[in-house]
Design an enzyme around this catalytic site. Structure first.
Site, PDB file in Angstrom:
ATOM      1  NE  ARG A 111       3.080   2.182  -8.547  1.00  0.00           N
ATOM      2  CZ  ARG A 111       2.412   1.843  -7.446  1.00  0.00           C
ATOM      3  NH1 ARG A 111       1.157   1.417  -7.550  1.00  0.00           N
ATOM      4  NH2 ARG A 111       2.972   1.905  -6.268  1.00  0.00           N
ATOM      5  CD  GLN A 168       2.225   4.684   4.817  1.00  0.00           C
ATOM      6  OE1 GLN A 168       1.088   5.099   4.581  1.00  0.00           O
ATOM      7  NE2 GLN A 168       3.225   5.469   5.145  1.00  0.00           N
ATOM      8  CG  ASP A 172       9.499   0.281  -3.179  1.00  0.00           C
ATOM      9  OD1 ASP A 172       9.446   1.527  -3.149  1.00  0.00           O
ATOM     10  OD2 ASP A 172       9.947  -0.410  -2.234  1.00  0.00           O
ATOM     11  CG  HIS A 204      -0.352  -0.084   1.935  1.00  0.00           C
ATOM     12  ND1 HIS A 204      -0.066   1.253   1.811  1.00  0.00           N
ATOM     13  CD2 HIS A 204      -1.169  -0.182   3.014  1.00  0.00           C
ATOM     14  CE1 HIS A 204      -0.685   1.940   2.773  1.00  0.00           C
ATOM     15  NE2 HIS A 204      -1.362   1.087   3.508  1.00  0.00           N
ATOM     16  CB  CYS A 254      -4.958 -17.146  -8.843  1.00  0.00           C
ATOM     17  SG  CYS A 254      -6.283 -17.708  -9.932  1.00  0.00           S
ATOM     18  CB  CYS A 298      -3.704 -18.762 -12.155  1.00  0.00           C
ATOM     19  SG  CYS A 298      -3.316 -19.960 -10.867  1.00  0.00           S
ATOM     20  CB  CYS A 333      -6.775 -22.526 -11.816  1.00  0.00           C
ATOM     21  SG  CYS A 333      -7.009 -20.744 -11.589  1.00  0.00           S
ATOM     22  CB  THR A 341       4.800   8.384   5.081  1.00  0.00           C
ATOM     23  OG1 THR A 341       3.369   8.250   5.046  1.00  0.00           O
ATOM     24  CG2 THR A 341       5.288   8.440   6.519  1.00  0.00           C
TER      25      THR A 341
END
Ligand code: APR
Length: 246
Positions: A66, A97, A100, A115, A123, A143, A146, A184
């Site tokens: 995506r 919503q 992108d 969203h 992480c 990450c 860490c 939507t």
């Protein structure tokens, strides 16, 4: 369209509420309806915390796919028209919503992402958050702080929305006098509550969508068409009204 343009031009506190349909003309598939992502994939296999902990590689393969679609797509005339309406002082904010980031790329400045955002990574071990500009190279991404597993910074089914974003969206909807609903289906809550919250607060509701939506029964205006065709024409007509009112 003339009536809609006049009402929008005369509004004092208009917002836009957008979904996957506004990015359809960028070549980014919607979720529902013909060719939608949920026709081909099962959300419970790809867009839930359980799916991610079960198979982070599969989930990341799907999100990278995506990311690649969106990266090569870019904003379309509908995104640019909303940015233009914000520059004109007509649209005060876009509540989306979509994950992108195309509204921001088109120049919209006040964007509330309900969203999350597909270009944000978090992480799962230390909470470190990073923003990437291009599709992730390694799967799953690690990450930098860490070495832990990083997840897409998006809201999955079964997860709560980010409190701050939701509260900002509710405040915008409650004080709006006009909501321009674009692309939507209104299938997903709590996001789908926002046009009704605005309507209860006395706002006019306009729906731009080629198909039927859950908001059609509260719409004061319904423009059946593709956002990439309707919104640029709407922006032009709003500009004409603003010029003629000077
Ligand atoms: N222009 C405008 N609207 C369009 C276009 C277009 N070119 N093409 C399709 N649409 C409309 C469809 O008719 C439909 O009403 O866009 C809407 C897309 O609906 P969904 O695919 O359900 O997308 P959305 O409403 O954004 O989904 C909400 O569901 O899966 C979750 O988190 C995901 O944010 C998403 C949420």
């Amino acid at each position: 369209m003339e009536e809609l343009a006049r009402a929008l031009a005369n509004s004092k506190n208009a917002i836009a509420f957008t979904g996957a349909g506004i990015s359809a003309d960028s070549g980014v598939p919607t979720f529902r309806g013909p060719g939608g992502l949920w026709e081909r994939y099962k959300p419970e296999e790809l867009a839930t915390p359980e799916a991610f902990s079960r198979n982070p590689v599969l989930v990341w393969r799907w999100y990278r796919w995506r990311q690649e679609l969106i990266y090569s797509a870019g904003p379309n005339p509908a995104h640019y028209a909303l940015a233009e309406l914000e520059r004109l002082g007509v649209i005060k904010a876009v509540v989306t919503q979509n994950v992108d980031g195309l509204h921001q790329k088109a120049g919209s400045r006040r964007v509330v992402e309900l969203h999350g955002n597909i270009w944000h990574l978090r992480c799962v071990d230390c909470g470190n958050e990073i923003v990437v500009e291009k599709p992730v190279a390694e799967i799953p991404p690690r990450c930098p702080r860490c070495g832990g597993l990083m997840r897409p910074g998006v809201v999955w089914f079964g997860e709560p929305l980010h409190r701050a974003s939701w509260e900002e969206a509710v405040a915008l909807a409650s004080s709006a006098d006009f909501v321009l609903v674009v692309g939507t289906s209104g299938a997903v809550y709590p996001a789908a509550l926002l046009p009704t919250i605005a309507k209860r607060g006395g706002a006019l509701v306009a729906v731009v969508d080629p198909g039927k939506t859950a908001f059609d029964d509260i719409a004061d205006f319904k423009i059946r068409g593709r956002a990439a065709e309707v919104l640029p024409e709407l922006a032009r007509k709003v500009k004409d009204v603003l010029r003629s009112d000077i």
